[in-house]
Design a protein around this motif. Structure first.
Motif, PDB file in Angstrom:
ATOM      1  N   UNK A  75      63.372  58.260  55.948  1.00 55.56           N
ATOM      2  CA  UNK A  75      64.420  57.207  56.107  1.00 55.56           C
ATOM      3  C   UNK A  75      65.198  57.116  55.116  1.00 55.56           C
ATOM      4  N   UNK A  76      65.430  57.934  53.659  1.00 59.49           N
ATOM      5  CA  UNK A  76      66.375  57.992  53.036  1.00 59.49           C
ATOM      6  C   UNK A  76      67.369  59.180  53.538  1.00 59.49           C
ATOM      7  N   UNK A  77      67.149  60.002  54.656  1.00 59.47           N
ATOM      8  CA  UNK A  77      67.796  60.633  55.378  1.00 59.47           C
ATOM      9  C   UNK A  77      68.740  59.745  56.362  1.00 59.47           C
ATOM     10  N   UNK A  78      67.917  58.948  56.585  1.00 60.67           N
ATOM     11  CA  UNK A  78      68.814  58.376  58.137  1.00 60.67           C
ATOM     12  C   UNK A  78      69.674  57.126  57.222  1.00 60.67           C
ATOM     13  N   UNK A  79      69.256  56.562  55.873  1.00 63.68           N
ATOM     14  CA  UNK A  79      69.863  55.872  55.530  1.00 63.68           C
ATOM     15  C   UNK A  79      71.318  56.100  55.229  1.00 63.68           C
ATOM     16  N   UNK A  80      70.974  57.548  54.205  1.00 65.51           N
ATOM     17  CA  UNK A  80      72.474  57.801  53.961  1.00 65.51           C
ATOM     18  C   UNK A  80      73.805  57.985  54.687  1.00 65.51           C
ATOM     19  N   UNK A  81      72.863  58.800  55.910  1.00 65.67           N
ATOM     20  CA  UNK A  81      73.742  58.905  56.943  1.00 65.67           C
ATOM     21  C   UNK A  81      74.273  57.783  57.572  1.00 65.67           C
ATOM     22  N   UNK A  82      73.281  56.251  57.900  1.00 65.67           N
ATOM     23  CA  UNK A  82      74.277  54.934  57.973  1.00 65.67           C
ATOM     24  C   UNK A  82      74.834  54.479  57.923  1.00 65.67           C
ATOM     25  N   UNK A  83      74.923  54.966  56.236  1.00 64.25           N
ATOM     26  CA  UNK A  83      75.954  53.465  55.113  1.00 64.25           C
ATOM     27  C   UNK A  83      76.920  54.713  54.968  1.00 64.25           C
ATOM     28  N   UNK A  84      77.239  55.749  55.195  1.00 64.48           N
ATOM     29  CA  UNK A  84      78.134  56.878  54.713  1.00 64.48           C
ATOM     30  C   UNK A  84      79.129  56.960  56.018  1.00 64.48           C
ATOM     31  N   UNK A  85      78.705  56.569  57.582  1.00 70.44           N
ATOM     32  CA  UNK A  85      79.239  56.511  58.718  1.00 70.44           C
ATOM     33  C   UNK A  85      80.287  54.910  58.498  1.00 70.44           C
ATOM     34  N   UNK A  86      79.288  54.170  58.059  1.00 68.28           N
ATOM     35  CA  UNK A  86      79.922  52.619  58.307  1.00 68.28           C
ATOM     36  C   UNK A  86      80.545  52.247  56.880  1.00 68.28           C
ATOM     37  N   UNK A  87      80.737  53.096  56.010  1.00 68.46           N
ATOM     38  CA  UNK A  87      81.959  53.128  54.705  1.00 68.46           C
ATOM     39  C   UNK A  87      83.297  53.481  55.110  1.00 68.46           C
ATOM     40  N   UNK A  88      82.887  55.130  55.601  1.00 61.84           N
ATOM     41  CA  UNK A  88      84.048  55.996  56.081  1.00 61.84           C
ATOM     42  C   UNK A  88      84.781  55.568  57.546  1.00 61.84           C
ATOM     43  N   UNK A  89      83.656  54.855  58.531  1.00 61.80           N
ATOM     44  CA  UNK A  89      84.141  54.663  59.574  1.00 61.80           C
ATOM     45  C   UNK A  89      85.878  53.810  59.789  1.00 61.80           C
ATOM     46  N   UNK A  90      85.123  52.431  57.942  1.00 62.35           N
ATOM     47  CA  UNK A  90      85.874  51.286  58.010  1.00 62.35           C
ATOM     48  C   UNK A  90      87.103  51.408  57.391  1.00 62.35           C
ATOM     49  N   UNK A  91      87.231  52.845  56.548  1.00 65.63           N
ATOM     50  CA  UNK A  91      88.058  53.309  55.676  1.00 65.63           C
ATOM     51  C   UNK A  91      89.461  54.522  56.475  1.00 65.63           C
ATOM     52  N   UNK A  92      88.697  54.960  57.408  1.00 63.00           N
ATOM     53  CA  UNK A  92      89.453  56.232  58.455  1.00 63.00           C
ATOM     54  C   UNK A  92      90.301  55.334  58.992  1.00 63.00           C
ATOM     55  N   UNK A  93      91.876  56.134  60.001  1.00 63.85           N
ATOM     56  CA  UNK A  93      92.102  55.670  60.838  1.00 63.85           C
ATOM     57  C   UNK A  93      92.625  56.343  61.385  1.00 63.85           C
ATOM     58  N   UNK A  94      92.969  56.906  62.861  1.00 66.45           N
ATOM     59  CA  UNK A  94      93.146  57.417  63.797  1.00 66.45           C
ATOM     60  C   UNK A  94      94.349  58.215  63.742  1.00 66.45           C
ATOM     61  N   UNK A  95      94.312  60.116  63.747  1.00 64.95           N
ATOM     62  CA  UNK A  95      94.994  60.491  63.338  1.00 64.95           C
ATOM     63  C   UNK A  95      95.058  60.706  61.809  1.00 64.95           C
ATOM     64  N   UNK A  96      94.247  59.992  61.296  1.00 61.55           N
ATOM     65  CA  UNK A  96      94.213  60.503  59.681  1.00 61.55           C
ATOM     66  C   UNK A  96      93.161  61.349  59.276  1.00 61.55           C
ATOM     67  N   UNK A  97      92.986  61.277  58.283  1.00 61.90           N
ATOM     68  CA  UNK A  97      91.856  63.147  57.752  1.00 61.90           C
ATOM     69  C   UNK A  97      90.378  62.400  56.805  1.00 61.90           C
ATOM     70  N   UNK A  98      89.648  62.462  56.852  1.00 58.25           N
ATOM     71  CA  UNK A  98      88.538  62.800  56.400  1.00 58.25           C
ATOM     72  C   UNK A  98      88.318  63.525  55.450  1.00 58.25           C
ATOM     73  N   UNK A  99      87.361  64.303  54.646  1.00 55.12           N
ATOM     74  CA  UNK A  99      86.954  65.046  54.022  1.00 55.12           C
ATOM     75  C   UNK A  99      85.711  64.647  52.704  1.00 55.12           C
ATOM     76  N   UNK A 100      84.686  65.705  52.550  1.00 56.17           N
ATOM     77  CA  UNK A 100      83.630  65.205  52.703  1.00 56.17           C
ATOM     78  C   UNK A 100      82.396  66.436  52.237  1.00 56.17           C
ATOM     79  N   UNK A 101      82.164  66.442  50.995  1.00 55.25           N
ATOM     80  CA  UNK A 101      81.159  67.237  49.936  1.00 55.25           C
ATOM     81  C   UNK A 101      80.416  66.394  50.010  1.00 55.25           C
ATOM     82  N   UNK A 102      79.413  66.789  49.090  1.00 54.17           N
ATOM     83  CA  UNK A 102      78.257  66.087  48.266  1.00 54.17           C
ATOM     84  C   UNK A 102      76.648  66.543  49.524  1.00 54.17           C
ATOM     85  N   UNK A 103      75.645  65.438  49.539  1.00 60.75           N
ATOM     86  CA  UNK A 103      74.211  65.531  50.127  1.00 60.75           C
ATOM     87  C   UNK A 103      74.664  65.591  51.299  1.00 60.75           C
TER      88      UNK A 103
END
Length: 404
Positions: A75-103
């Motif tokens: 459940x914690x795994x699913x929650x983190x996947x969903x939380x970061x998907x939602x946050x990054x999708x809201x902040x990113x833009x087409x043609x932009x860049x996403x750089x990720x590290x961490x858990x």
């Protein structure tokens, strides 16, 4: 161009992104950092003018036990996947860049967001041991031990695919399906991509060849720090011979609860003064002795140039900061990549690797006596001049150039 930098981890995960964010802004990019909601992270990012998007629970509260998980691991795994998907999708833009590290679940969420939005995605490792290589073993999850008869590194990394799938694939694929993305068979390699980046110094943490995977090594991501040292700390430093710094950063030290008193006694046994960093273990002086000075948040870049040695946990950031300052190190490794950094410090002759995570007065005194030898200090000082400090500039230019 908008760049979203994403991580879920301790300060050692957040600060490198802050350093990259500063360089990206200098090149005209718009930057947002998705990170845990800990106040110390928000303050550090705000100090350099970088917008932070808080995601998930406080890492410090979880690590220290102040906030106990109330749900099971899947459940914690699913929650983190969903939380970061939602946050990054809201902040990113087409043609932009996403750089990720961490858990990993947080990275998987960021990767899926980049894929759905149409932004370029880059996975960055902050230590070589995170990436598959014939030269080192994969990290072993306590719940998924490797068969004792399996010793070949290549075979272990193949086995690791199944381990990562067992731990994360169901939750990652369930989320991907929920947002209209195709499921993936090998979740590790899909998220890490076939061209990950490695943000370590090529001498301190090299990517060894030959290796099957193409890895872009940018150099370590350092955040320049021009904050002055507190006046009382400066006065303490000026009042005698250079002290020994003792600090374990973001490690609560559950397995070594007496590490602070042990370190103080070990340093005193050698006739040295101590600067004691409180950190997440809340280290504190054991008495009112004027040979021990406690500090909270402080400019390590300035402090480490004025100490005789640095005793620490072996996080990538602290290891690099001590190396850049030319300070001999004693690394007392606790988890994950820290044994790797301890081994590197010892192999390079710029310090010593403590045997195990729980020091005794005798073991720490012996290690300190070794690194306080003049020849180790000379080697550490010489090595400092060999370390690259342009990692964030290299990475920022790669991201901006890729945008065309």
């Amino acid at each position: 161009m908008r760049v979203v930098l994403s991580t879920y981890g301790s300060r050692g995960d957040v600060q490198p992104l802050a350093g990259l964010a500063v360089k990206l802004r200098e090149l005209g990019a718009e930057v947002r950092v998705c990170a845990p909601p800990d106040e110390e992270f928000a303050q550090r990012l705000a100090a350099v003018g970088v917008e932070m998007v808080p995601v998930g629970e406080s890492v410090r509260a979880l690590a220290s036990g102040a906030s106990s998980p109330t749900v099971d691991f899947p459940t914690r795994v699913a929650r983190l996947v969903g939380q970061f998907h939602e946050a990054v999708a809201a902040a990113a833009e087409p043609g932009g860049a996403v750089v990720a590290t961490g858990l990993f679940p947080a990275v998987a969420g960021a990767q899926a967001a980049a894929e759905r939005v149409g932004a370029r995605f880059t996975y960055v490792a902050l230590q070589p041991t995170m990436l598959p290589s014939p030269h080192h073993r994969p990290f072993e999850f306590p719940s998924q031990p490797y068969p004792p008869e399996l010793t070949d590194h290549r075979e272990l990394w193949e086995f690791n695919i199944g381990t990562m799938n067992a731990l994360f694939r169901e939750q990652v694929n369930a989320h991907r399906a929920s947002v209209g993305l195709a499921e993936v068979e090998n979740v590790r390699d899909h998220v890490f991509t076939d061209r990950p980046w490695l943000a370590t110094d090529p001498l301190l943490g090299p990517w060894r060849q030959p290796a099957e995977r193409e890895v872009v090594q940018t150099g370590a991501w350092l955040l320049s720090d021009d904050r002055p040292l507190p006046a009382d700390l400066s006065a303490f430093l000026a009042a005698g011979e250079p002290p020994v710094y003792v600090g374990f950063g973001s490690m609560p030290l559950h397995g070594a609860p007496d590490a602070g008193p042990v370190a103080i006694e070990a340093v005193r046994a050698l006739g040295r003064r101590i600067v004691l960093a409180q950190g997440w273990a809340n280290l504190a002086p054991v008495d009112g002795g004027d040979d021990c000075f406690a500090v909270g948040e402080v400019n390590q870049q300035a402090l480490f140039t004025r100490v005789a040695a640095v005793v620490h946990h072996g996080g990538a950031g602290t290891t690099t900061a001590a190396a850049v300052a030319g300070a001999p190190q004693v690394v007392v490794p606790q988890i994950v990549d820290q044994p790797y950094w301890a081994d590197r410090v010892a192999a390079l002759g710029i310090g010593a690797a403590h045997d195990g995570p729980a020091p005794t007065v005798d073991s720490l005194s012996a290690a300190l006596e070794q690194v306080l030898a003049p020849e180790v200090g000379a080697r550490a000082a010489a090595f400092a001049g060999e370390i690259r400090t342009d990692g964030t500039a290299v990475a920022a230019r790669l991201l901006v150039d890729a945008a065309g």
